[in-house]
Design an enzyme around this catalytic site. Sequence first.
Site, PDB file in Angstrom:
ATOM      1  N   HIS A  92      -8.220  10.542   7.624  1.00 39.83           N
ATOM      2  CA  HIS A  92      -7.691   9.894   6.426  1.00 39.83           C
ATOM      3  C   HIS A  92      -7.823  10.822   5.235  1.00 39.83           C
ATOM      4  O   HIS A  92      -8.504  11.847   5.309  1.00 39.83           O
ATOM      5  CB  HIS A  92      -8.515   8.633   6.096  1.00 39.83           C
ATOM      6  CG  HIS A  92      -8.466   7.591   7.150  1.00 39.83           C
ATOM      7  ND1 HIS A  92      -7.595   6.536   7.114  1.00 39.83           N
ATOM      8  CD2 HIS A  92      -9.188   7.441   8.284  1.00 39.83           C
ATOM      9  CE1 HIS A  92      -7.782   5.775   8.193  1.00 39.83           C
ATOM     10  NE2 HIS A  92      -8.744   6.301   8.918  1.00 39.83           N
ATOM     11  N   TYR A  96     -15.487   4.538   6.156  1.00 41.89           N
ATOM     12  CA  TYR A  96     -15.364   5.750   6.981  1.00 41.89           C
ATOM     13  C   TYR A  96     -16.729   6.153   7.540  1.00 41.89           C
ATOM     14  O   TYR A  96     -17.766   5.865   6.940  1.00 41.89           O
ATOM     15  CB  TYR A  96     -14.844   6.919   6.138  1.00 41.89           C
ATOM     16  CG  TYR A  96     -13.579   6.647   5.373  1.00 41.89           C
ATOM     17  CD1 TYR A  96     -12.376   6.416   6.024  1.00 41.89           C
ATOM     18  CD2 TYR A  96     -13.586   6.634   3.971  1.00 41.89           C
ATOM     19  CE1 TYR A  96     -11.210   6.180   5.316  1.00 41.89           C
ATOM     20  CE2 TYR A  96     -12.425   6.401   3.248  1.00 41.89           C
ATOM     21  CZ  TYR A  96     -11.237   6.174   3.921  1.00 41.89           C
ATOM     22  OH  TYR A  96     -10.093   5.938   3.211  1.00 41.89           O
ATOM     23  N   HIS A 156      -4.047   8.758  10.235  1.00 43.04           N
ATOM     24  CA  HIS A 156      -3.810   7.340   9.954  1.00 43.04           C
ATOM     25  C   HIS A 156      -2.316   7.008  10.085  1.00 43.04           C
ATOM     26  O   HIS A 156      -1.939   6.006  10.672  1.00 43.04           O
ATOM     27  CB  HIS A 156      -4.308   7.054   8.524  1.00 43.04           C
ATOM     28  CG  HIS A 156      -4.357   5.607   8.161  1.00 43.04           C
ATOM     29  ND1 HIS A 156      -4.744   5.176   6.919  1.00 43.04           N
ATOM     30  CD2 HIS A 156      -4.058   4.484   8.871  1.00 43.04           C
ATOM     31  CE1 HIS A 156      -4.674   3.847   6.881  1.00 43.04           C
ATOM     32  NE2 HIS A 156      -4.263   3.415   8.048  1.00 43.04           N
ATOM     33  N   LYS A 195       2.162   4.144   6.206  1.00 45.63           N
ATOM     34  CA  LYS A 195       1.192   4.974   5.467  1.00 45.63           C
ATOM     35  C   LYS A 195       1.594   6.435   5.506  1.00 45.63           C
ATOM     36  O   LYS A 195       2.197   6.902   6.479  1.00 45.63           O
ATOM     37  CB  LYS A 195      -0.201   4.853   6.115  1.00 45.63           C
ATOM     38  CG  LYS A 195      -0.723   3.438   6.223  1.00 45.63           C
ATOM     39  CD  LYS A 195      -1.475   3.046   4.985  1.00 45.63           C
ATOM     40  CE  LYS A 195      -2.098   1.673   5.195  1.00 45.63           C
ATOM     41  NZ  LYS A 195      -2.509   1.046   3.957  1.00 45.63           N
ATOM     42  N   CYS A 242      -0.998   8.578   4.623  1.00 43.71           N
ATOM     43  CA  CYS A 242      -2.362   9.066   4.835  1.00 43.71           C
ATOM     44  C   CYS A 242      -2.467   9.802   6.174  1.00 43.71           C
ATOM     45  O   CYS A 242      -2.018   9.259   7.178  1.00 43.71           O
ATOM     46  CB  CYS A 242      -3.291   7.852   4.816  1.00 43.71           C
ATOM     47  SG  CYS A 242      -4.999   8.217   5.154  1.00 43.71           S
TER      48      CYS A 242
HETATM   49 ZN   LIG Z   1      -6.012   6.293   5.818  1.00 44.84          ZN
END
Ligand SMILES: [Zn+2]
Length: 135
Positions: free
Chosen positions: A10, A39, A115, A122, A124
């Site tokens: 991420h 995380y 991600h 997303k 990310c």
């Molecule tokens: Zn992420």
Amino acid sequence: MRKIEKIIIHCTATPPESNIGVSEIDAWHKEKGWKGCGYHYVIKRDGEIQKGRRVEEIGAHTKGFNAKSIGIALVGGVDKNGKAKDTKTKKQEESLRALLGELLREFEGAVVLGHRDLDKNKECPSFDVKEWFYA
Ligand SMILES: [Zn+2]
């Protein structure tokens, strides 16, 4: 120990000049009502690897995939206007490779991905993890 099938990368969606780390993320995630940093690892702009949630514990980072994964966040990932941008530093890349090497020795067969590979809505972590890691 839970079964780990994926290591998911991420970004923190912060601009490059924002030198944050696990304590800021911990506060943000508590604001969301989570039990602190979602995380398992955070890699700061200078490459420092910080521990978030214990690997034994399920993280909070990728909807639908938390149970069997480890989440690693690189600090950065957007430009000053908040637009997705690959801002990772050389030091972050070195640290991430070293950390992934260690984790893959422990969790043999786990797949490394981003991600956005699991959630098409997303961007990310703002770069193609599979290409970066496996190419
Ligand atoms: Zn992420």
